[in-house]
Scaffold this motif. Structure first.
Motif, PDB file in Angstrom:
ATOM      1  N   SER A  68       0.659  -1.076  -0.056  1.00  0.00           N
ATOM      2  CA  SER A  68      -0.012  -0.103   0.019  1.00  0.00           C
ATOM      3  C   SER A  68       0.900   1.311  -0.049  1.00  0.00           C
ATOM      4  O   SER A  68       0.481   2.265  -0.522  1.00  0.00           O
ATOM      5  N   SER A  69       2.008   1.005   0.447  1.00  0.00           N
ATOM      6  CA  SER A  69       2.875   2.310   0.514  1.00  0.00           C
ATOM      7  C   SER A  69       3.792   2.602  -0.709  1.00  0.00           C
ATOM      8  O   SER A  69       4.292   1.378  -1.112  1.00  0.00           O
ATOM      9  N   PRO A  70       4.234   3.570  -0.885  1.00  0.00           N
ATOM     10  CA  PRO A  70       5.351   3.922  -1.917  1.00  0.00           C
ATOM     11  C   PRO A  70       6.515   3.283  -1.510  1.00  0.00           C
ATOM     12  O   PRO A  70       7.419   2.452  -2.178  1.00  0.00           O
ATOM     13  N   GLU A  71       7.019   3.079  -0.323  1.00  0.00           N
ATOM     14  CA  GLU A  71       8.281   2.635   0.307  1.00  0.00           C
ATOM     15  C   GLU A  71       8.211   1.168   0.122  1.00  0.00           C
ATOM     16  O   GLU A  71       9.213   0.493  -0.263  1.00  0.00           O
ATOM     17  N   THR A  72       7.006   0.316   0.684  1.00  0.00           N
ATOM     18  CA  THR A  72       6.954  -1.129   0.540  1.00  0.00           C
ATOM     19  C   THR A  72       7.317  -1.609  -1.157  1.00  0.00           C
ATOM     20  O   THR A  72       7.476  -2.383  -1.791  1.00  0.00           O
ATOM     21  N   ARG A  73       6.490  -0.560  -1.891  1.00  0.00           N
ATOM     22  CA  ARG A  73       6.279  -0.883  -3.398  1.00  0.00           C
ATOM     23  C   ARG A  73       7.849  -0.955  -3.888  1.00  0.00           C
ATOM     24  O   ARG A  73       8.163  -1.509  -4.764  1.00  0.00           O
ATOM     25  N   GLN A  74       8.632   0.225  -3.457  1.00  0.00           N
ATOM     26  CA  GLN A  74       9.949   0.369  -4.171  1.00  0.00           C
ATOM     27  C   GLN A  74      10.659  -0.652  -3.533  1.00  0.00           C
ATOM     28  O   GLN A  74      11.652  -1.209  -4.386  1.00  0.00           O
ATOM     29  N   LEU A  75      10.625  -0.897  -2.348  1.00  0.00           N
ATOM     30  CA  LEU A  75      11.570  -2.047  -1.842  1.00  0.00           C
ATOM     31  C   LEU A  75      11.227  -3.286  -2.536  1.00  0.00           C
ATOM     32  O   LEU A  75      12.150  -4.154  -2.778  1.00  0.00           O
ATOM     33  N   ALA A  76       9.990  -3.802  -2.731  1.00  0.00           N
ATOM     34  CA  ALA A  76       9.766  -4.887  -3.729  1.00  0.00           C
ATOM     35  C   ALA A  76      10.313  -4.953  -4.927  1.00  0.00           C
ATOM     36  O   ALA A  76      10.948  -6.080  -5.238  1.00  0.00           O
ATOM     37  N   TYR A  77      10.584  -3.924  -5.666  1.00  0.00           N
ATOM     38  CA  TYR A  77      11.207  -3.874  -7.129  1.00  0.00           C
ATOM     39  C   TYR A  77      12.579  -3.801  -6.748  1.00  0.00           C
ATOM     40  O   TYR A  77      13.429  -4.531  -7.504  1.00  0.00           O
ATOM     41  N   GLU A  78      13.222  -3.317  -5.847  1.00  0.00           N
ATOM     42  CA  GLU A  78      14.548  -3.457  -5.549  1.00  0.00           C
ATOM     43  C   GLU A  78      15.166  -4.641  -5.147  1.00  0.00           C
ATOM     44  O   GLU A  78      16.065  -5.281  -5.786  1.00  0.00           O
ATOM     45  N   MET A  79      14.082  -5.302  -4.395  1.00  0.00           N
ATOM     46  CA  MET A  79      14.523  -6.809  -4.163  1.00  0.00           C
ATOM     47  C   MET A  79      14.451  -7.645  -5.438  1.00  0.00           C
ATOM     48  O   MET A  79      15.386  -8.539  -5.454  1.00  0.00           O
ATOM     49  N   ALA A  80      13.619  -7.510  -6.192  1.00  0.00           N
ATOM     50  CA  ALA A  80      13.458  -8.283  -7.492  1.00  0.00           C
ATOM     51  C   ALA A  80      14.364  -8.083  -8.384  1.00  0.00           C
ATOM     52  O   ALA A  80      15.181  -9.094  -8.832  1.00  0.00           O
ATOM     53  N   VAL A  81      15.067  -6.601  -8.558  1.00  0.00           N
ATOM     54  CA  VAL A  81      16.119  -6.423  -9.117  1.00  0.00           C
ATOM     55  C   VAL A  81      17.389  -7.187  -8.863  1.00  0.00           C
ATOM     56  O   VAL A  81      18.137  -7.857  -9.645  1.00  0.00           O
ATOM     57  N   GLY A  82      17.459  -7.160  -7.474  1.00  0.00           N
ATOM     58  CA  GLY A  82      18.765  -7.815  -6.963  1.00  0.00           C
ATOM     59  C   GLY A  82      18.731  -9.395  -7.049  1.00  0.00           C
ATOM     60  O   GLY A  82      19.777  -9.965  -7.466  1.00  0.00           O
ATOM     61  N   VAL A  83      17.585  -9.968  -6.930  1.00  0.00           N
ATOM     62  CA  VAL A  83      17.311 -11.392  -7.204  1.00  0.00           C
ATOM     63  C   VAL A  83      17.830 -11.631  -8.705  1.00  0.00           C
ATOM     64  O   VAL A  83      18.316 -12.636  -8.959  1.00  0.00           O
ATOM     65  N   CYS A  84      17.096 -10.924  -9.658  1.00  0.00           N
ATOM     66  CA  CYS A  84      17.587 -11.042 -11.011  1.00  0.00           C
ATOM     67  C   CYS A  84      18.931 -11.169 -11.273  1.00  0.00           C
ATOM     68  O   CYS A  84      19.301 -11.426 -12.287  1.00  0.00           O
ATOM     69  N   ASP A  85      19.586  -9.974 -10.675  1.00  0.00           N
ATOM     70  CA  ASP A  85      21.131  -9.761 -10.978  1.00  0.00           C
ATOM     71  C   ASP A  85      22.014 -10.389 -10.218  1.00  0.00           C
ATOM     72  O   ASP A  85      23.093 -10.339 -10.509  1.00  0.00           O
ATOM     73  N   ALA A  86      21.524 -11.350  -9.261  1.00  0.00           N
ATOM     74  CA  ALA A  86      22.230 -11.978  -8.534  1.00  0.00           C
ATOM     75  C   ALA A  86      23.260 -12.880  -9.304  1.00  0.00           C
ATOM     76  O   ALA A  86      24.352 -12.929  -8.827  1.00  0.00           O
ATOM     77  N   ASP A  87      22.967 -13.761 -10.182  1.00  0.00           N
ATOM     78  CA  ASP A  87      23.819 -14.702 -10.644  1.00  0.00           C
ATOM     79  C   ASP A  87      24.375 -13.837 -12.304  1.00  0.00           C
ATOM     80  O   ASP A  87      24.610 -14.659 -13.052  1.00  0.00           O
ATOM     81  N   GLY A  88      24.256 -12.798 -12.204  1.00  0.00           N
ATOM     82  CA  GLY A  88      24.797 -11.996 -13.208  1.00  0.00           C
ATOM     83  C   GLY A  88      23.760 -11.154 -13.859  1.00  0.00           C
ATOM     84  O   GLY A  88      22.663 -11.147 -13.557  1.00  0.00           O
ATOM     85  N   ARG A  89      24.121 -10.182 -14.921  1.00  0.00           N
ATOM     86  CA  ARG A  89      23.277  -9.400 -15.561  1.00  0.00           C
ATOM     87  C   ARG A  89      22.084 -10.043 -16.012  1.00  0.00           C
ATOM     88  O   ARG A  89      21.978 -11.243 -16.579  1.00  0.00           O
ATOM     89  N   ARG A  90      20.808  -9.540 -16.025  1.00  0.00           N
ATOM     90  CA  ARG A  90      19.568 -10.195 -16.086  1.00  0.00           C
ATOM     91  C   ARG A  90      19.444 -10.531 -17.560  1.00  0.00           C
ATOM     92  O   ARG A  90      19.928  -9.695 -18.555  1.00  0.00           O
ATOM     93  N   ASP A  91      18.615 -11.585 -18.131  1.00  0.00           N
ATOM     94  CA  ASP A  91      18.297 -11.755 -19.422  1.00  0.00           C
ATOM     95  C   ASP A  91      17.063 -11.193 -19.844  1.00  0.00           C
ATOM     96  O   ASP A  91      16.451 -10.508 -18.995  1.00  0.00           O
ATOM     97  N   ALA A  92      16.623 -11.659 -21.036  1.00  0.00           N
ATOM     98  CA  ALA A  92      15.518 -10.966 -21.444  1.00  0.00           C
ATOM     99  C   ALA A  92      14.341 -11.248 -20.733  1.00  0.00           C
ATOM    100  O   ALA A  92      13.342 -10.442 -20.555  1.00  0.00           O
ATOM    101  N   ALA A  93      14.183 -12.543 -20.493  1.00  0.00           N
ATOM    102  CA  ALA A  93      12.968 -12.844 -19.770  1.00  0.00           C
ATOM    103  C   ALA A  93      12.777 -12.266 -18.180  1.00  0.00           C
ATOM    104  O   ALA A  93      11.570 -11.894 -17.982  1.00  0.00           O
ATOM    105  N   GLU A  94      13.928 -12.058 -17.715  1.00  0.00           N
ATOM    106  CA  GLU A  94      14.129 -11.199 -16.357  1.00  0.00           C
ATOM    107  C   GLU A  94      13.508  -9.663 -16.612  1.00  0.00           C
ATOM    108  O   GLU A  94      13.034  -9.253 -15.706  1.00  0.00           O
ATOM    109  N   ALA A  95      14.108  -9.206 -17.663  1.00  0.00           N
ATOM    110  CA  ALA A  95      13.917  -7.792 -17.943  1.00  0.00           C
ATOM    111  C   ALA A  95      12.463  -7.561 -18.204  1.00  0.00           C
ATOM    112  O   ALA A  95      11.717  -6.537 -17.613  1.00  0.00           O
ATOM    113  N   ASP A  96      11.780  -8.686 -18.826  1.00  0.00           N
ATOM    114  CA  ASP A  96      10.341  -8.428 -19.274  1.00  0.00           C
ATOM    115  C   ASP A  96       9.558  -8.703 -17.577  1.00  0.00           C
ATOM    116  O   ASP A  96       8.548  -7.600 -17.590  1.00  0.00           O
TER     117      ASP A  96
END
Length: 306
Positions: A68-96
């Motif tokens: 519900s808050s801008p902070e939690t939505r931002q955190l969710a996005y940041e964590m998802a980016v970190g997960v996608c990039d953890a094993d190297g630059r994200r691929d096309a499926a992860e970018a989508d």
């Protein structure tokens, strides 16, 4: 942040972990173990959450609506980016996946892109480490300890980007150890070496951030620590011990001409991880001092040039 929001963010992070469709059974099992072990008192809830994500009973859009808050939505996005990039630059499926997530969360495109590009800088950071470390055992021991202290300190910073720096620093450490013993390693080799020990990069990042999330250490994205140093103790010990054990096993492996079988490597890692958790208490003061001297821009520069 209530439990519904915590679970929504974890669900989004788990979806990010499987976004590339390339996780093998070993990685899936590790992620399942981590998801269930993040909160022992809520193990049944998190086990169900993992199954709901894996079987697609929970959608990305429904999870996004729970925030519900801008902070939690931002955190969710940041964590998802970190997960996608953890094993190297994200691929096309992860970018989508990340673009779909950004839309579901209602985030502005430019700030989200800026954050993702900073994460790319970490994922693509050169492996070379300066100053170079020679094969001298004492020098390598000191280097491993320094990396362990630094990564423990990064656990005390609240920003997602600080946690993302831990993995590339570990890779630099292993690269430098291999180089000291005459081996020119690449990311693929280091990732495989870590996986042999039971350290999946995606799983490790998920565990780092999940502990912070459930431990109450993450407040507003980019804000201050809410729980103080004491409640961060588990995460600090985890990152310190993982880095310490990974470095010491790498010394053992490359110092012996890579002639050590998988079973012995795993046993050695488990022993050194336990030793590292005990050792971390001795360096708690240095870790806390290091954390007080770090900021995120400095950490990013350190990863790029170290």
């Amino acid at each position: 942040m209530d439990q519904t929001e915590q679970h929504a963010i974890l669900a989004i992070s788990l979806m990010a972990a499987f976004a590339d469709g390339g996780k093998d059974e070993r990685e899936r099992e590790q992620i399942k173990r981590i998801a269930e072990g993040l909160s022992p008192e809520a193990e049944a809830d998190l086990a169900k959450l993992y199954q709901d994500v894996l079987l697609k009973r929970r959608t990305l859009e429904a999870s996004a609506r729970s925030l519900s808050s801008p902070e939690t939505r931002q955190l969710a996005y940041e964590m998802a980016v970190g997960v996608c990039d953890a094993d190297g630059r994200r691929d096309a499926a992860e970018a989508d996946f990340l673009e779909r997530l950004r839309n579901a969360l209602g985030l502005d495109a430019q700030p989200a892109q800026d954050f993702a590009e900073s994460a790319d800088d970490l994922a693509d950071a050169p492996l070379t480490a300066t100053p170079a470390v020679g094969p001298d055992a004492a020098a390598l021991d000191a280097s491993v300890l320094n990396y362990a202290i630094l990564n423990g300190a990064l656990e005390l910073l609240p920003q997602s980007m600080a946690s993302m720096a831990i993995l590339p620093l570990q890779m630099k450490m292993v690269y430098a150890i291999g180089k000291a013993h005459g081996y020119e390693l690449d990311r693929g080799h280091i990732t495989d070496f870590a996986a042999t020990l039971g350290i999946g990069m995606t799983g490790q990042y998920l565990e780092q951030m999940g502990r912070k999330l459930l431990g109450g250490l993450l407040g507003k994205a980019g804000g201050g620590l809410l729980g103080g140093l004491g409640s961060a103790a588990t995460g600090v010990a985890f990152s310190f011990a993982t880095t310490y054990a990974l470095g010491k096993v790498a010394q053992h492996y490359y110092g012996n001409g890579r002639r050590i079988d998988t079973g012995e490597l795993k046993q050695t890692f488990a022993r050194l991880f336990a030793q590292g958790k005990e050792l971390q208490g001795r360096y708690a003061g240095e870790i806390a001092h290091k954390a007080r001297t770090l900021d995120v821009p400095q950490v990013l520069d350190m990863v790029k040039r170290r």
